[in-house]
Design a protein around this motif. Sequence first.
Motif, short mmCIF file in Angstrom:
data_model
loop_
_atom_site.label_atom_id
_atom_site.label_comp_id
_atom_site.label_asym_id
_atom_site.label_seq_id
_atom_site.Cartn_x
_atom_site.Cartn_y
_atom_site.Cartn_z
N PRO A 42 2.87 13.71 45.49
CA PRO A 42 2.12 14.04 44.28
C PRO A 42 2.42 13.13 43.09
CG PRO A 42 2.77 16.05 45.38
CD PRO A 42 3.43 14.92 46.12
N LEU A 43 3.68 12.80 42.86
CA LEU A 43 4.02 11.90 41.76
C LEU A 43 3.33 10.56 41.90
CD1 LEU A 43 5.76 10.93 39.32
CD2 LEU A 43 7.52 10.35 41.00
N HIS A 44 3.17 10.09 43.12
CA HIS A 44 2.61 8.77 43.36
C HIS A 44 1.18 8.66 42.84
CE1 HIS A 44 5.65 8.44 46.90
NE2 HIS A 44 6.23 8.27 45.72
N GLY A 45 0.42 9.73 42.92
CA GLY A 45 -0.95 9.71 42.39
C GLY A 45 -0.96 9.43 40.89
N PHE A 46 -0.05 10.07 40.17
CA PHE A 46 0.05 9.82 38.73
C PHE A 46 0.42 8.36 38.47
CE2 PHE A 46 0.66 14.43 38.81
CZ PHE A 46 -0.19 14.82 37.78
N VAL A 47 1.33 7.85 39.27
CA VAL A 47 1.79 6.47 39.08
C VAL A 47 0.65 5.49 39.36
CG1 VAL A 47 3.39 4.69 39.88
CG2 VAL A 47 4.19 7.05 39.55
N LEU A 48 -0.05 5.68 40.46
CA LEU A 48 -1.15 4.78 40.79
C LEU A 48 -2.24 4.82 39.72
CD1 LEU A 48 -1.46 5.37 44.65
CD2 LEU A 48 -0.43 3.41 43.47
N ALA A 58 6.45 -2.46 33.89
CA ALA A 58 7.27 -1.28 34.13
C ALA A 58 7.50 -0.51 32.83
CB ALA A 58 8.60 -1.67 34.76
N THR A 59 7.66 -1.23 31.73
CA THR A 59 7.86 -0.57 30.44
C THR A 59 6.62 0.23 30.05
OG1 THR A 59 9.39 -2.29 29.70
CG2 THR A 59 8.36 -0.95 27.98
N GLU A 60 5.45 -0.39 30.15
CA GLU A 60 4.20 0.31 29.83
C GLU A 60 3.98 1.48 30.77
OE1 GLU A 60 1.55 -2.98 30.22
OE2 GLU A 60 1.81 -3.65 28.15
N LEU A 61 4.32 1.30 32.03
CA LEU A 61 4.16 2.37 33.01
C LEU A 61 5.02 3.57 32.62
CD1 LEU A 61 2.92 3.33 35.67
CD2 LEU A 61 4.85 2.27 36.84
N GLY A 62 6.27 3.32 32.26
CA GLY A 62 7.14 4.40 31.83
C GLY A 62 6.57 5.14 30.63
N GLN A 63 6.02 4.40 29.67
CA GLN A 63 5.42 5.03 28.49
C GLN A 63 4.22 5.88 28.88
OE1 GLN A 63 4.70 1.51 26.13
NE2 GLN A 63 6.74 1.55 25.22
N ARG A 64 3.38 5.37 29.75
CA ARG A 64 2.20 6.13 30.18
C ARG A 64 2.58 7.41 30.91
NH1 ARG A 64 -1.48 1.12 32.55
NH2 ARG A 64 -1.69 0.06 30.55
N ALA A 71 13.29 5.02 35.37
CA ALA A 71 12.66 5.99 36.28
C ALA A 71 11.36 5.42 36.83
CB ALA A 71 12.41 7.31 35.56
N ALA A 72 10.60 4.77 35.96
CA ALA A 72 9.36 4.15 36.42
C ALA A 72 9.67 3.06 37.44
CB ALA A 72 8.58 3.58 35.24
N GLY A 73 10.69 2.25 37.16
CA GLY A 73 11.06 1.17 38.07
C GLY A 73 11.47 1.68 39.44
N LYS A 74 12.18 2.81 39.46
CA LYS A 74 12.61 3.39 40.73
C LYS A 74 11.40 3.84 41.56
CE LYS A 74 15.74 6.89 42.54
NZ LYS A 74 16.71 7.93 42.24
N THR A 75 10.44 4.45 40.90
CA THR A 75 9.23 4.88 41.60
C THR A 75 8.42 3.67 42.05
OG1 THR A 75 9.22 6.91 40.29
CG2 THR A 75 7.18 6.34 41.43
N ASP A 77 9.65 0.78 42.85
CA ASP A 77 10.36 0.26 44.03
C ASP A 77 9.93 1.00 45.29
OD1 ASP A 77 11.80 -1.52 42.44
OD2 ASP A 77 13.62 -0.27 42.39
N ARG A 78 9.85 2.31 45.20
CA ARG A 78 9.46 3.12 46.36
C ARG A 78 8.03 2.79 46.79
NH1 ARG A 78 10.32 4.95 50.99
NH2 ARG A 78 9.38 6.93 51.51
N LEU A 79 7.11 2.67 45.81
CA LEU A 79 5.71 2.40 46.15
C LEU A 79 5.51 0.96 46.62
CD1 LEU A 79 3.97 4.51 43.39
CD2 LEU A 79 3.94 4.91 45.86
N VAL A 80 6.35 0.04 46.18
CA VAL A 80 6.32 -1.32 46.71
C VAL A 80 6.76 -1.28 48.18
CG1 VAL A 80 7.44 -3.59 46.61
CG2 VAL A 80 6.56 -2.54 44.51
N ALA A 81 7.83 -0.55 48.45
CA ALA A 81 8.34 -0.44 49.83
C ALA A 81 7.30 0.20 50.75
CB ALA A 81 9.64 0.36 49.85
N LEU A 82 6.51 1.12 50.23
CA LEU A 82 5.48 1.78 51.03
C LEU A 82 4.19 0.96 51.12
CD1 LEU A 82 5.93 5.46 49.75
CD2 LEU A 82 6.46 4.59 52.05
N GLY A 83 4.10 -0.11 50.34
CA GLY A 83 2.93 -0.98 50.39
C GLY A 83 1.80 -0.61 49.46
#
Length: 158
Positions: A42-48, A58-64, A71-75, A77-83
Amino acid sequence: MATADPARPGFALPLLLLAGFRTLIDDLHTELARQGHPGLRPLHGFVLQAVGPHGTTATELGQRLGVSKQAAGKTVDRLVALGYLERADDPRDARRKLVRMTSRGHDGLARSAVTFDALRDRWAATLGPERVAAIEDDLRTVAAADLFRLDVPGWFGT
């Protein structure tokens, strides 16, 4: 002040709204897994959504999202690893790195949109299309004007 109905305590409303949300999101992710996206959460949908079609830092993503850059960078990283995301140089500023969706990320979002339409149709088949439309209209009436906000992860975490 009206007397509360003991059969309908005030705390039940947000719990029922959350349960409806959870049901839709769980059903969405079951279907996304079936369609080849088992790693999306579920979190990934918000991130995408927050990354958007043109990418972001990453800074703008964290703000959004209402979370720290870390925290944004960690997420990310996970979504990069998942493609679903990639990091790339910003063509306008070589000092900046952009986070962008991959074709897999776009596919996940597109499949989510189609699946949400199907889930809405399922609710309409169960409750009736007029009732679902009335629920949507009523929620638009009482919800804040900025209905779609991406900072839910940060809001839940604070």
